[in-house]
Each structure stands twice: as C-alpha cells, then as structure tokens.
Design an enzyme around this catalytic site. Structure first.
Site, PDB file in Angstrom:
ATOM      1  N   ASP A  50       0.863  -1.169   0.000  1.00 28.05           N
ATOM      2  CA  ASP A  50       0.000   0.000   0.000  1.00 28.05           C
ATOM      3  C   ASP A  50       0.904   1.225   0.000  1.00 28.05           C
ATOM      4  OD1 ASP A  50      -3.228   0.256   0.803  1.00 28.05           O
ATOM      5  OD2 ASP A  50      -2.062   2.092   1.097  1.00 28.05           O
ATOM      6  N   ASP A  78       4.263   2.495  -3.955  1.00 28.25           N
ATOM      7  CA  ASP A  78       3.532   3.445  -4.784  1.00 28.25           C
ATOM      8  C   ASP A  78       3.590   2.906  -6.206  1.00 28.25           C
ATOM      9  OD1 ASP A  78       2.679   5.504  -6.409  1.00 28.25           O
ATOM     10  OD2 ASP A  78       3.869   7.054  -5.436  1.00 28.25           O
ATOM     11  N   VAL A  79       2.463   2.488  -6.745  1.00 27.35           N
ATOM     12  CA  VAL A  79       2.464   1.818  -8.044  1.00 27.35           C
ATOM     13  C   VAL A  79       2.784   2.751  -9.203  1.00 27.35           C
ATOM     14  CG1 VAL A  79       0.899  -0.013  -7.293  1.00 27.35           C
ATOM     15  CG2 VAL A  79      -0.044   2.087  -8.317  1.00 27.35           C
ATOM     16  N   ASN A 105      -5.109  -4.213  -7.166  1.00 25.00           N
ATOM     17  CA  ASN A 105      -6.253  -3.531  -6.577  1.00 25.00           C
ATOM     18  C   ASN A 105      -6.063  -2.021  -6.478  1.00 25.00           C
ATOM     19  OD1 ASN A 105      -8.792  -3.463  -4.877  1.00 25.00           O
ATOM     20  ND2 ASN A 105      -7.306  -2.709  -3.382  1.00 25.00           N
ATOM     21  N   TYR A 171     -11.729   8.478 -14.003  1.00 23.35           N
ATOM     22  CA  TYR A 171     -11.790   7.152 -13.388  1.00 23.35           C
ATOM     23  C   TYR A 171     -12.384   6.126 -14.357  1.00 23.35           C
ATOM     24  CZ  TYR A 171     -12.631   3.706  -9.658  1.00 23.35           C
ATOM     25  OH  TYR A 171     -12.629   2.578  -8.872  1.00 23.35           O
ATOM     26  N   LYS A 175     -10.536   2.804 -15.764  1.00 18.89           N
ATOM     27  CA  LYS A 175     -11.062   1.453 -15.545  1.00 18.89           C
ATOM     28  C   LYS A 175     -11.400   0.756 -16.856  1.00 18.89           C
ATOM     29  CE  LYS A 175     -10.863   1.112 -11.032  1.00 18.89           C
ATOM     30  NZ  LYS A 175      -9.941   0.122 -10.400  1.00 18.89           N
ATOM     31  N   ALA A 204     -19.069  -1.147  -3.641  1.00 19.70           N
ATOM     32  CA  ALA A 204     -18.590  -1.864  -2.459  1.00 19.70           C
ATOM     33  C   ALA A 204     -18.200  -0.821  -1.424  1.00 19.70           C
ATOM     34  CB  ALA A 204     -17.408  -2.752  -2.804  1.00 19.70           C
TER      35      ALA A 204
END
Length: 263
Positions: A50, A78-79, A105, A171, A175, A204
């Site tokens: 994370d 950090d991706v 994720n 976003y 996606k 969710a």
C-alpha cells in the site's frame, strides 16, 4: 446508507492452499484488505502493499497475529514508481519459492466535471489506476514467464468502465483501460500458462469511502442496486478468490461484473 442485511460471511475452503499472492492497496478495510484476509482464509501466503506505510504495517500486524507471521509480509509500494513495484515483486520472490497470484487492486478515484478537470487531476488518476495496473501486470508476467510458466493475475476494474457516470470521466477511462489491458495481457500470457482476468464491482462500501461520499450520492448509487444495498468488500474478494483458484481454470481475458445493478 442501506439497512438491507448482508448475507452471512463465507468461510474458507482451502482453495488457495500453498500459494503465494501479491496484493496491492491492501491496507485498511477496503477491497484489498478484504482480499488479503480471504486469501489467507483460503490457505494462501500474502505479500501486501500500500502507499500508506502506517496503515500497511497495522494491517500486516493484525493479519500476522491471526494467520501467522510466516504467512504475511508487507512492503510499502507506490504503483506509480517502477522501482517500488520491482522491489515489491523481488520481495515476494525472496520470501517464497516463486509467485502464484497477483491482485492489482490499487486505484485512485475522485469526482470532477470534465469541463473543470485539470491535466494533473486526469493524469494522476490514470497513472495510479491504469498505469499502476500496467506496471504490476508487466512485473507479474515477467516473473511468471521466468519461473517457467503458470500464474494468475486478477485486476480490479469497475462498472463505470462500461457505464457512464457524471464526474467520473478520468476514473471511467482508467477502468475501461484496465479492462482492455486485461484482455490483451491474457492473450499474450496464454502461451506460458498464465491467466489474466478482472472483477468489475459496482458499489462496495467501506469506512473510508463513506467519509468521502455524500449521503445523497450514496443513496442514489444504492438505489441502482437490485438488492437495495451496497456490496461488502468481502463479497468482491470472494470473486477474486474464484478467479485466482482452480475453479476458473478455463477463464482468461474475462471481466466479471460483481454487481446487482439494474440492467
């Protein structure tokens, strides 16, 4: 918020026994944290990451206390930083005899009208949500290939990749890109026995999302769901377990909707 009762929690059945998984954005109470827990309940070892180091350490300690320190490791990542992504996958390789599953994720949202959106707002969401998934998928496929084949990648997409929602252009574009990346990666990875699929949740809910979502928007989004409630993060995680397990052995390049939204 919905007052409709959620179903009973599903216990583990050993579907991932002996397997090692890397899970990004796995600190806290969201989908990543629920996925780490479900994977452990199914017998897997997890390496969680994370961008929030403190929350990550707290999550690692809590999971290790419950499932054993040998089964849980963590590394802040950090991706958007390729060096940190490589360090994460190197750690997973060092701790165990190979890597079996990668769950991408990590993602970043936000609400902004397109006419008012800055380049920085657009680029930041794309860099975390789409480019981050690309970086981690690339690292996973290289490692799976070098191990001699086999492995599973599960990406987290969203129904907004299919369906329009005001204020979500960045976003939604990210996606939708994750969905396309999933399909193309699956075709390329099939030759060395790697499967790549994605989940596409609708709504969710977890404590952090409640804090940044207005009651009006939450009521509107919940009203779209046929069950009259939002999903619990573990309900999305259950589908990730299925895609990571042998029960989905003939599935690749698929995006599975985890949604009760009306058609």
């Amino acid at each position: 918020m919905s007052d409709v009762e959620s179903p009973a929690y599903v216990s583990g059945h050993g579907l991932l026994t002996g397997r090692t998984a890397v899970i990004t954005a796995a600190a806290g109470a969201g989908i990543g944290g629920a996925t780490a827990r479900r994977f452990l309940e199914e017998g897997a070892r997890v390496v969680i990451s994370d961008a929030h180091a403190r929350r990550l350490k707290e999550s690692e300690e809590a999971l290790a206390a419950e499932f054993g320190a040998a089964n849980v490791a963590s590394l802040p990542c950090d991706v958007t930083d390729e060096r940190q992504v490589e360090a994460l996958f190197a750690l997973a390789g060092e701790l165990h005899d190979g890597l079996d599953i990668v769950v991408n994720n990590a993602g970043l949202g936000g609400t902004c009208a397109l006419a008012d959106m800055t380049d920085e707002q657009w680029s930041r969401v794309l860099d975390v949500t789409l480019n981050g998934t690309f970086r981690c998928t690339r690292a996973a496929l290289r490692r799976f290939r070098d191990q001699g084949g086999g492995g599973v990648v599960v990406n987290n997409a969203s129904v907004v990749g299919w369906r329009a929602q005001a204020g979500q252009a960045h976003y939604a574009a990210a996606k939708a890109g994750v969905m396309a990346l999933t399909r193309c990666a699956a075709v390329e990875a099939a030759e060395y026995g790697v499967r790549v699929n994605a989940v596409s949740p609708s709504l969710a809910m977890h404590p952090h999302l409640v804090k940044v979502t207005t009651p009006e928007l939450l009521e509107e989004l919940t009203g779209r769901e046929a069950f009259g409630r939002y999903a619990q993060p573990w309900e999305v995680a259950n589908v990730m377990v299925f895609l990571a397990s042998g029960y989905s052995s003939y599935m690749t390049g698929e995006v599975v909707s985890v949604s009760s939204q009306h058609a």
